[in-house]
Write a protein that holds these residues in place. Sequence first.
Motif, PDB file in Angstrom:
ATOM      1  N   SER A   1      44.569  95.277  75.092  1.00  0.00           N
ATOM      2  CA  SER A   1      45.948  94.837  74.949  1.00  0.00           C
ATOM      3  C   SER A   1      46.017  93.636  74.013  1.00  0.00           C
ATOM      4  N   LYS A   2      47.232  93.286  73.604  1.00  0.00           N
ATOM      5  CA  LYS A   2      47.395  92.136  72.703  1.00  0.00           C
ATOM      6  C   LYS A   2      46.933  90.850  73.364  1.00  0.00           C
ATOM      7  N   GLU A   3      47.165  90.734  74.674  1.00  0.00           N
ATOM      8  CA  GLU A   3      46.733  89.527  75.377  1.00  0.00           C
ATOM      9  C   GLU A   3      45.217  89.434  75.437  1.00  0.00           C
ATOM     10  N   VAL A   4      44.556  90.556  75.672  1.00  0.00           N
ATOM     11  CA  VAL A   4      43.097  90.577  75.696  1.00  0.00           C
ATOM     12  C   VAL A   4      42.546  90.234  74.315  1.00  0.00           C
ATOM     13  N   LYS A   5      43.132  90.824  73.286  1.00  0.00           N
ATOM     14  CA  LYS A   5      42.661  90.549  71.923  1.00  0.00           C
ATOM     15  C   LYS A   5      42.921  89.098  71.533  1.00  0.00           C
ATOM     16  N   TRP A   6      43.994  88.521  72.045  1.00  0.00           N
ATOM     17  CA  TRP A   6      44.275  87.106  71.765  1.00  0.00           C
ATOM     18  C   TRP A   6      43.121  86.235  72.245  1.00  0.00           C
ATOM     19  N   HIS A   7      42.592  86.556  73.423  1.00  0.00           N
ATOM     20  CA  HIS A   7      41.440  85.799  73.940  1.00  0.00           C
ATOM     21  C   HIS A   7      40.203  86.027  73.071  1.00  0.00           C
ATOM     22  N   LEU A   8      39.968  87.263  72.674  1.00  0.00           N
ATOM     23  CA  LEU A   8      38.778  87.571  71.869  1.00  0.00           C
ATOM     24  C   LEU A   8      38.858  86.952  70.477  1.00  0.00           C
ATOM     25  N   LEU A   9      40.060  86.809  69.963  1.00  0.00           N
ATOM     26  CA  LEU A   9      40.224  86.203  68.638  1.00  0.00           C
ATOM     27  C   LEU A   9      40.059  84.690  68.670  1.00  0.00           C
ATOM     28  N   SER A  10      39.849  84.139  69.860  1.00  0.00           N
ATOM     29  CA  SER A  10      39.557  82.701  69.966  1.00  0.00           C
ATOM     30  C   SER A  10      38.077  82.408  69.757  1.00  0.00           C
ATOM     31  N   ILE A  11      37.273  83.452  69.619  1.00  0.00           N
ATOM     32  CA  ILE A  11      35.821  83.276  69.492  1.00  0.00           C
ATOM     33  C   ILE A  11      35.437  82.308  68.363  1.00  0.00           C
ATOM     34  N   PRO A  12      36.041  82.395  67.177  1.00  0.00           N
ATOM     35  CA  PRO A  12      35.643  81.453  66.108  1.00  0.00           C
ATOM     36  C   PRO A  12      35.847  79.989  66.479  1.00  0.00           C
ATOM     37  N   GLN A  13      36.786  79.705  67.392  1.00  0.00           N
ATOM     38  CA  GLN A  13      37.065  78.310  67.776  1.00  0.00           C
ATOM     39  C   GLN A  13      36.309  77.886  69.030  1.00  0.00           C
ATOM     40  N   THR A  14      35.514  78.781  69.626  1.00  0.00           N
ATOM     41  CA  THR A  14      34.754  78.449  70.832  1.00  0.00           C
ATOM     42  C   THR A  14      33.786  77.306  70.572  1.00  0.00           C
ATOM     43  N   ASP A  15      33.754  76.329  71.460  1.00  0.00           N
ATOM     44  CA  ASP A  15      32.839  75.193  71.299  1.00  0.00           C
ATOM     45  C   ASP A  15      31.400  75.587  71.616  1.00  0.00           C
ATOM     46  N   VAL A  16      30.494  75.148  70.758  1.00  0.00           N
ATOM     47  CA  VAL A  16      29.062  75.317  71.003  1.00  0.00           C
ATOM     48  C   VAL A  16      28.379  73.980  70.721  1.00  0.00           C
ATOM     49  N   LEU A  17      27.149  73.870  71.157  1.00  0.00           N
ATOM     50  CA  LEU A  17      26.350  72.675  70.888  1.00  0.00           C
ATOM     51  C   LEU A  17      25.287  73.044  69.865  1.00  0.00           C
ATOM     52  N   ILE A  18      25.283  72.361  68.721  1.00  0.00           N
ATOM     53  CA  ILE A  18      24.301  72.648  67.683  1.00  0.00           C
ATOM     54  C   ILE A  18      23.866  71.336  67.032  1.00  0.00           C
ATOM     55  N   ASN A  19      22.582  71.176  66.880  1.00  0.00           N
ATOM     56  CA  ASN A  19      22.015  69.933  66.328  1.00  0.00           C
ATOM     57  C   ASN A  19      22.490  68.706  67.103  1.00  0.00           C
ATOM     58  N   GLY A  20      22.648  68.883  68.427  1.00  0.00           N
ATOM     59  CA  GLY A  20      23.025  67.766  69.286  1.00  0.00           C
ATOM     60  C   GLY A  20      24.493  67.415  69.280  1.00  0.00           C
ATOM     61  N   LYS A  21      25.325  68.190  68.584  1.00  0.00           N
ATOM     62  CA  LYS A  21      26.751  67.880  68.493  1.00  0.00           C
ATOM     63  C   LYS A  21      27.594  69.099  68.843  1.00  0.00           C
ATOM     64  N   ARG A  22      28.778  68.850  69.426  1.00  0.00           N
ATOM     65  CA  ARG A  22      29.715  69.928  69.709  1.00  0.00           C
ATOM     66  C   ARG A  22      30.382  70.357  68.408  1.00  0.00           C
ATOM     67  N   SER A  23      30.569  71.659  68.289  1.00  0.00           N
ATOM     68  CA  SER A  23      31.145  72.178  67.058  1.00  0.00           C
ATOM     69  C   SER A  23      31.811  73.520  67.343  1.00  0.00           C
ATOM     70  N   PRO A  24      32.922  73.851  66.652  1.00  0.00           N
ATOM     71  CA  PRO A  24      33.480  75.203  66.769  1.00  0.00           C
ATOM     72  C   PRO A  24      32.468  76.232  66.278  1.00  0.00           C
TER      73      PRO A  24
END
Length: 306
Positions: free
Chosen positions: A253-276
């Motif tokens: 559904s559009k609502e489900v895809k809206w959540h999946l399209l947030s993947i590029p903005q998901t926070d991760v930890l890389i080289n000791g720093k938080r980053s999208p």
Amino acid sequence: MIKKTLYFGNPAYLSLRSSQLVLNLPDANGMDDKSGRNTIPIEDIGVVVLDHRQITITHALIEKLVSNNCAIITCDQSHMPQGLLMPLSGNSVQGERFAHQLSSSVPLRKQLWQQTVKAKITNQAILLKDVRSNVNTDNMHHWASCVASGDSENHEARAAAYYWGNIFDIDNFRRGREENPPNNLLNYGYAILRAIVARSLVASGLLPTVGIHHHNRYNAYCLADDIMEPYRPFVDKVVLKIIDSGLDYSELSKEVKWHLLSIPQTDVLINGKRSPLMVAVSQTTASLYSCFEGSSRRISYPQFEN
């Protein structure tokens, strides 16, 4: 700057004006083409998803998007990502970078794959422990520590079998492209992730076709499939949140895809720093080139925050 991910799921006419994407919707009579409310600067766009058969996009816009290293994803009639359009040239010294990549030694590529598998299994173990606290993950951490050059003992497959057998609270869940939901969510999320990784590889002046492990004469994105592996658990986390939210995930559904399209903005930890995630991927691909070029021996991969 975090690039935008744009999703178009209705009839639309997409064109170019003054380095801006111009959006016109046939059913939105209130949109004024001259108001600027329906325009987006090309330089702000990282991914465009086209998910309707009545979308018209001008060649001028395609040319501008591609020249700015935007990944354009087209979806099929079942609304699953099917095609990916990428620039042929994404770096000013691309020939030199191709040469370093193509001349990389087999031992180096095996070591890089070893690092990749270790990072993937470790991230799977951390996520599994976080969402299923009663599941023992000591074995996964042990497998990660035992990964040899080239993963000659295939610890990746061993860890995957254990991970997929426990990550979802769903009876008899099986991971597979054609298997039951939530595989549809995983497939969609991984397609978005693959486009992000391929886009960053091109920007780093690398050939997405030539992998460090994956080899398939019919696959144009073998290297993207390699480098995205440690990022997959971040997609899995988004899918778990969708399931836990109570949304009906049997259909995209559009609502489900809206959540999946947030993947590029998901926070991760890389080289000791938080980053999208999208920014982190660019750090990963840049570090990969440094390995091919000889100035580094390690790829920068993300991890979950403790």
